[in-house]
Scaffold this active site. Structure first.
Site, PDB file in Angstrom:
ATOM      1  N   CYS A   1       0.833  -1.203   0.000  1.00 34.65           N
ATOM      2  CA  CYS A   1       0.000   0.000   0.000  1.00 34.65           C
ATOM      3  C   CYS A   1       0.875   1.265   0.000  1.00 34.65           C
ATOM      4  CB  CYS A   1      -0.922   0.008   1.217  1.00 34.65           C
ATOM      5  SG  CYS A   1      -1.823   1.558   1.393  1.00 34.65           S
TER       6      CYS A   1
ATOM      7  N   LYS B   1     -10.953  -8.393   5.275  1.00 30.26           N
ATOM      8  CA  LYS B   1     -10.429  -7.707   6.460  1.00 30.26           C
ATOM      9  C   LYS B   1     -10.792  -8.378   7.791  1.00 30.26           C
ATOM     10  CE  LYS B   1     -10.739  -3.272   4.098  1.00 30.26           C
ATOM     11  NZ  LYS B   1     -11.463  -1.999   3.926  1.00 30.26           N
TER      12      LYS B   1
ATOM     13  N   VAL C   1      -5.859   1.074   5.974  1.00 30.89           N
ATOM     14  CA  VAL C   1      -4.489   1.210   6.462  1.00 30.89           C
ATOM     15  C   VAL C   1      -3.906   2.448   5.789  1.00 30.89           C
ATOM     16  CG1 VAL C   1      -4.158  -1.242   6.863  1.00 30.89           C
ATOM     17  CG2 VAL C   1      -3.493  -0.270   4.650  1.00 30.89           C
TER      18      VAL C   1
ATOM     19  N   GLU D   1      -5.140   7.614   8.722  1.00 32.86           N
ATOM     20  CA  GLU D   1      -4.982   8.514   7.563  1.00 32.86           C
ATOM     21  C   GLU D   1      -3.483   8.817   7.439  1.00 32.86           C
ATOM     22  OE1 GLU D   1      -7.305   9.738   5.227  1.00 32.86           O
ATOM     23  OE2 GLU D   1      -8.491   8.212   6.197  1.00 32.86           O
ATOM     24  N   SER D   2      -2.914   8.472   6.291  1.00 32.15           N
ATOM     25  CA  SER D   2      -1.458   8.475   6.152  1.00 32.15           C
ATOM     26  C   SER D   2      -0.793   9.795   6.553  1.00 32.15           C
ATOM     27  CB  SER D   2      -1.054   8.083   4.724  1.00 32.15           C
ATOM     28  OG  SER D   2      -1.533   9.022   3.781  1.00 32.15           O
TER      29      SER D   2
END
Lengths: 251, 251
Positions: free
Chosen positions: B37, B64, B77, B90-91
């Site tokens: 990802c 999941k 993720v 949230e990245s």
């Protein structure tokens, strides 16, 4: 940099378009805005909350002035010009910049975990933002999944209000999370006849109270668009017409 | 909170799926991740750059685990668990949190204008991110406009490198802008046969040098996926198959 009391901001300047000259920079913080843009409204709300003095240069987003890309590389609003030729754009970026540069009334919590959670809350409104655009511009693409994601987002926000136990998400007065999600709540009010999106008082009691409280906040109320005008503006998109950006000047 | 030298991180743990139990929390910062990802990679790169000790819990995003929503309300993720049951997701939010909480090697510039510009740069990669997803999942929807927006974004980044005049966007070593946009450059390397997206050395000389420099950065190289494996992984999407998350374990 100081906030200025007794300021007067003209929000409803004519939307400049192709061929219109760039107004000369006068040293005041400037916002390139569109009066009905929910993203640009985020910047306006932060400026209002901090009582910063600024001027609004409204932009016709259908027929953009040639000089817009010199102010915002992506030719979008909002952009803020903080010194001649120095511009910052992307709504959340402008607001975080303002919060760093004007610490008078901080909008983001100082605690890193609380700060992170305010930002997560803003991200959580993604399905609200995308459903709003779909209803206006691509109504045929709205699915049950979009509606259910929308309600999940509303429930998430209501849960946060419940857990935090405060009048606003950020405490006794609105902060980053409150102002960054507000533009969509302001707009959702005009869809009160659409049962799919209506924020129903029995299911969303806390959220409805919260929306009423936000409406009374000075930063919100001084920029509020009358419901009927907003409906008229949305109608341009729904009926596929060119939006008339000057509705508020024709009152 | 201290960074730990001589740490060993297992990036390639089995991707947990529905029915798999939640591994007991052991007090170490935990990342809920998916090995391929690009968003989760942002978090990993920040952790690596800061030499923080952490553990990776990989997640099967097709099937999941039931407990994922207790770690990340949107069931996505990355999420980081910073204390038992306290998660941030949230990245970009996770990375800004890490930068606040672990000031050892700051990733975001301290100057508000430079900080804002780093974030604008990350936003500028939107067309790169969306073209990447379209090529993998919806190849029939790719238009000339998407390709041209993609190249405009590449030009914008190259211009920034030129203007800044530094080895990396953030100076002598990579910072926020570098790490937050890197995952897409890593992935674009495997499309070297696609003339629409190829980052050509004659047009993008500075950008190609930059990519080479990034590949040598320890935070990047310790997490790098071999080109052939990445191609194989992408092929699952292109051919509409269920992705096999365990390719790196089957080497």
């Amino acid at each position: 940099m100081a906030a200025v009391a007794g300021r007067y901001i003209d929000f409803n300047t004519k939307h400049l378009k192709k061929g219109d000259p760039l107004p000369p920079y006068n040293g005041k913080l400037r916002v390139y805005n569109m009066r009905y843009c929910p993203y640009a409204q985020r910047t306006i709300l932060a400026l209002n909350a901090k009582q910063i003095d600024y001027e609004v240069v409204n932009i016709d987003l259908i027929d953009k002035p040639e000089w817009l890309t010199t102010k915002s590389a992506f030719a979008k609003v909002p952009a803020i010009e903080i010194a001649e030729g120095v511009t910052i754009y992307e709504s959340l970026v402008t607001v975080e910049y303002l919060d760093d540069a004007y610490p008078e009334r901080t909008l983001l919590p100082k605690d890193p975990v609380k700060k992170a959670f305010d930002k997560i809350l803003v991200e959580a409104t993604g399905p609200i933002q995308s459903l709003f655009i779909k209803i206006l511009k691509f109504p045929d693409t709205v699915t049950d999944n979009h509606i259910s994601a929308y309600h999940k987002a509303l429930e998430f926000i209501q849960e946060q209000l419940q857990n935090r136990g405060t009048k606003f998400l950020d405490g006794r007065q609105p902060g980053f999370a409150d102002y960054m999600i507000w533009p969509w709540f302001e707009r959702l009010r005009v869809f009160d006849n659409d049962q799919r999106v209506k924020i129903d008082g029995s299911k969303y009691k806390l959220l409805v109270e919260y929306i009423d409280n936000m409406l009374k906040d000075p930063a919100v109320s001084e920029y509020l668009i009358p419901k009927e005008i907003l409906k008229q503006f949305h109608q341009f998109y729904i009926s596929g017409q060119r939006p008339n950006y000057e509705l508020l000047n024709e009152l």
